[in-house]
Design a protein around this motif. Structure first.
Motif, PDB file in Angstrom:
ATOM      1  N   VAL A  77      -4.969 -16.071  -2.632  1.00 29.98           N
ATOM      2  CA  VAL A  77      -5.029 -17.407  -3.216  1.00 29.98           C
ATOM      3  C   VAL A  77      -3.715 -17.612  -3.947  1.00 29.98           C
ATOM      4  O   VAL A  77      -3.296 -16.753  -4.728  1.00 29.98           O
ATOM      5  CB  VAL A  77      -6.211 -17.548  -4.200  1.00 29.98           C
ATOM      6  N   VAL A  78      -3.050 -18.731  -3.668  1.00 28.37           N
ATOM      7  CA  VAL A  78      -1.774 -19.013  -4.321  1.00 28.37           C
ATOM      8  C   VAL A  78      -1.787 -20.410  -4.944  1.00 28.37           C
ATOM      9  O   VAL A  78      -2.501 -21.290  -4.483  1.00 28.37           O
ATOM     10  CB  VAL A  78      -0.571 -18.895  -3.348  1.00 28.37           C
ATOM     11  N   SER A  79      -0.989 -20.562  -5.979  1.00 25.73           N
ATOM     12  CA  SER A  79      -0.811 -21.857  -6.635  1.00 25.73           C
ATOM     13  C   SER A  79       0.403 -21.772  -7.533  1.00 25.73           C
ATOM     14  O   SER A  79       0.548 -20.806  -8.285  1.00 25.73           O
ATOM     15  CB  SER A  79      -2.045 -22.222  -7.464  1.00 25.73           C
ATOM     16  N   ALA A  80       1.256 -22.780  -7.450  1.00 23.04           N
ATOM     17  CA  ALA A  80       2.439 -22.800  -8.308  1.00 23.04           C
ATOM     18  C   ALA A  80       2.048 -23.051  -9.765  1.00 23.04           C
ATOM     19  O   ALA A  80       2.613 -22.465 -10.679  1.00 23.04           O
ATOM     20  CB  ALA A  80       3.411 -23.878  -7.837  1.00 23.04           C
ATOM     21  N   ARG A  81       1.061 -23.910  -9.983  1.00 26.67           N
ATOM     22  CA  ARG A  81       0.671 -24.283 -11.338  1.00 26.67           C
ATOM     23  C   ARG A  81      -0.343 -23.342 -11.980  1.00 26.67           C
ATOM     24  O   ARG A  81      -0.482 -23.329 -13.198  1.00 26.67           O
ATOM     25  CB  ARG A  81       0.107 -25.704 -11.348  1.00 26.67           C
ATOM     26  N   HIS A  82      -1.068 -22.575 -11.174  1.00 25.55           N
ATOM     27  CA  HIS A  82      -2.150 -21.756 -11.728  1.00 25.55           C
ATOM     28  C   HIS A  82      -1.992 -20.258 -11.460  1.00 25.55           C
ATOM     29  O   HIS A  82      -2.956 -19.505 -11.597  1.00 25.55           O
ATOM     30  CB  HIS A  82      -3.491 -22.252 -11.194  1.00 25.55           C
ATOM     31  N   GLY A  84      -1.492 -16.485 -11.950  1.00 26.68           N
ATOM     32  CA  GLY A  84      -1.878 -15.656 -13.080  1.00 26.68           C
ATOM     33  C   GLY A  84      -3.329 -15.848 -13.486  1.00 26.68           C
ATOM     34  O   GLY A  84      -3.884 -15.046 -14.223  1.00 26.68           O
ATOM     35  N   GLN A  85      -3.943 -16.918 -12.998  1.00 32.73           N
ATOM     36  CA  GLN A  85      -5.360 -17.138 -13.283  1.00 32.73           C
ATOM     37  C   GLN A  85      -6.200 -16.407 -12.235  1.00 32.73           C
ATOM     38  O   GLN A  85      -5.674 -15.729 -11.360  1.00 32.73           O
ATOM     39  CB  GLN A  85      -5.669 -18.633 -13.281  1.00 32.73           C
ATOM     40  N   VAL A  86      -7.506 -16.559 -12.341  1.00 30.20           N
ATOM     41  CA  VAL A  86      -8.433 -15.931 -11.408  1.00 30.20           C
ATOM     42  C   VAL A  86      -9.344 -17.013 -10.841  1.00 30.20           C
ATOM     43  O   VAL A  86      -9.820 -17.881 -11.575  1.00 30.20           O
ATOM     44  CB  VAL A  86      -9.272 -14.841 -12.122  1.00 30.20           C
ATOM     45  N   LEU A  87      -9.575 -16.964  -9.533  1.00 31.83           N
ATOM     46  CA  LEU A  87     -10.481 -17.898  -8.869  1.00 31.83           C
ATOM     47  C   LEU A  87     -11.563 -17.098  -8.165  1.00 31.83           C
ATOM     48  O   LEU A  87     -11.268 -16.352  -7.220  1.00 31.83           O
ATOM     49  CB  LEU A  87      -9.715 -18.767  -7.857  1.00 31.83           C
ATOM     50  N   CYS A  88     -12.775 -17.201  -8.639  1.00 33.95           N
ATOM     51  CA  CYS A  88     -13.923 -16.487  -8.048  1.00 33.95           C
ATOM     52  C   CYS A  88     -13.630 -14.997  -7.891  1.00 33.95           C
ATOM     53  O   CYS A  88     -13.901 -14.407  -6.838  1.00 33.95           O
ATOM     54  CB  CYS A  88     -14.305 -17.107  -6.712  1.00 33.95           C
ATOM     55  N   ARG A  90     -10.781 -13.564  -7.605  1.00 35.04           N
ATOM     56  CA  ARG A  90      -9.539 -13.282  -6.873  1.00 35.04           C
ATOM     57  C   ARG A  90      -8.339 -13.728  -7.705  1.00 35.04           C
ATOM     58  O   ARG A  90      -8.333 -14.838  -8.231  1.00 35.04           O
ATOM     59  CB  ARG A  90      -9.515 -14.020  -5.540  1.00 35.04           C
ATOM     60  N   PRO A  91      -7.326 -12.884  -7.801  1.00 35.63           N
ATOM     61  CA  PRO A  91      -6.141 -13.296  -8.564  1.00 35.63           C
ATOM     62  C   PRO A  91      -5.403 -14.436  -7.856  1.00 35.63           C
ATOM     63  O   PRO A  91      -5.295 -14.445  -6.632  1.00 35.63           O
ATOM     64  CB  PRO A  91      -5.279 -12.034  -8.587  1.00 35.63           C
ATOM     65  N   VAL A  92      -4.943 -15.379  -8.641  1.00 36.25           N
ATOM     66  CA  VAL A  92      -4.135 -16.477  -8.101  1.00 36.25           C
ATOM     67  C   VAL A  92      -2.682 -16.073  -8.276  1.00 36.25           C
ATOM     68  O   VAL A  92      -2.212 -15.852  -9.390  1.00 36.25           O
ATOM     69  CB  VAL A  92      -4.425 -17.804  -8.835  1.00 36.25           C
ATOM     70  N   ARG A  93      -1.983 -15.945  -7.147  1.00 36.59           N
ATOM     71  CA  ARG A  93      -0.599 -15.483  -7.153  1.00 36.59           C
ATOM     72  C   ARG A  93       0.353 -16.662  -6.971  1.00 36.59           C
ATOM     73  O   ARG A  93      -0.043 -17.721  -6.485  1.00 36.59           O
ATOM     74  CB  ARG A  93      -0.400 -14.466  -6.041  1.00 36.59           C
ATOM     75  N   PRO A  94       1.610 -16.466  -7.299  1.00 34.65           N
ATOM     76  CA  PRO A  94       2.588 -17.534  -7.070  1.00 34.65           C
ATOM     77  C   PRO A  94       2.873 -17.679  -5.574  1.00 34.65           C
ATOM     78  O   PRO A  94       2.716 -16.709  -4.809  1.00 34.65           O
ATOM     79  CB  PRO A  94       3.827 -17.051  -7.820  1.00 34.65           C
ATOM     80  N   PRO A  95       3.273 -18.859  -5.138  1.00 30.75           N
ATOM     81  CA  PRO A  95       3.575 -19.063  -3.719  1.00 30.75           C
ATOM     82  C   PRO A  95       4.632 -18.103  -3.176  1.00 30.75           C
ATOM     83  O   PRO A  95       4.610 -17.772  -1.991  1.00 30.75           O
ATOM     84  CB  PRO A  95       4.069 -20.513  -3.660  1.00 30.75           C
ATOM     85  N   SER A  96       5.513 -17.614  -4.009  1.00 31.43           N
ATOM     86  CA  SER A  96       6.549 -16.680  -3.551  1.00 31.43           C
ATOM     87  C   SER A  96       5.939 -15.401  -2.977  1.00 31.43           C
ATOM     88  O   SER A  96       6.585 -14.693  -2.199  1.00 31.43           O
ATOM     89  CB  SER A  96       7.509 -16.339  -4.685  1.00 31.43           C
ATOM     90  N   SER A  97       4.693 -15.103  -3.328  1.00 33.68           N
ATOM     91  CA  SER A  97       4.032 -13.903  -2.810  1.00 33.68           C
ATOM     92  C   SER A  97       3.706 -14.027  -1.320  1.00 33.68           C
ATOM     93  O   SER A  97       3.362 -13.034  -0.678  1.00 33.68           O
ATOM     94  CB  SER A  97       2.748 -13.612  -3.591  1.00 33.68           C
ATOM     95  N   LEU A  98       3.826 -15.230  -0.759  1.00 34.24           N
ATOM     96  CA  LEU A  98       3.547 -15.413   0.662  1.00 34.24           C
ATOM     97  C   LEU A  98       4.472 -14.589   1.544  1.00 34.24           C
ATOM     98  O   LEU A  98       4.079 -14.170   2.635  1.00 34.24           O
ATOM     99  CB  LEU A  98       3.657 -16.897   1.048  1.00 34.24           C
TER     100      LEU A  98
END
Length: 135
Positions: A77-82, A84-88, A90-98
């Protein structure tokens, strides 16, 4: 000090509003599941096995459930604005992790389409791998 008293007609109005909210939420969930199921079934038919979810929020949570049901692997799960957060869970990573993630498709559920396309474009992501989902 301020005291607020709710009249019987006010209670009735609040009850009606609460009922409408629950009903609207159920319609949103049902329509989202229907749209996501159709989208994910199409991806599987096209040979996709691994998906990255771009975005967070209610639709992203429903998408995670639908991805599990469709038996598609969630690569992240990636998001530029979020980031470092967690979604269900799962860690939300920066888009650069793609760049270090193996995936077949990106499912975008973020409302900021132009911003997301700019971020992904700068990362060299092939636009044909992006599927936008909205309800």
């Amino acid at each position: 000090r301020l005291r607020y008293e709710l009249t019987p007609s006010g209670i009735a109005q609040k009850t009606t509003m609460a009922f409408q909210y629950v009903q609207d939420s159920y319609v949103f969930y049902r329509e989202a599941r229907k749209s996501l199921t159709k989208t994910f079934d199409g991806m599987k038919t096209d040979g996709a096995r691994s998906v990255v979810l771009y975005g967070t929020g209610d639709l992203a949570e429903i998408a995670l459930l639908s991805l599990q049901e469709a038996q598609l692997d969630v690569a992240g799960v990636v998001s530029a604005r979020h980031a470092g957060q967690v979604l269900c869970g799962r860690p939300v990573r920066p888009p650069s992790s793609l760049s270090s993630t193996t995936y077949d498709r990106i499912v975008a559920v973020d409302r900021e389409r132009d911003e997301v396309m700019e971020v992904l474009g700068k990362l060299g992501v092939d636009a044909s791998t992006i599927t936008w989902v909205g309800v």
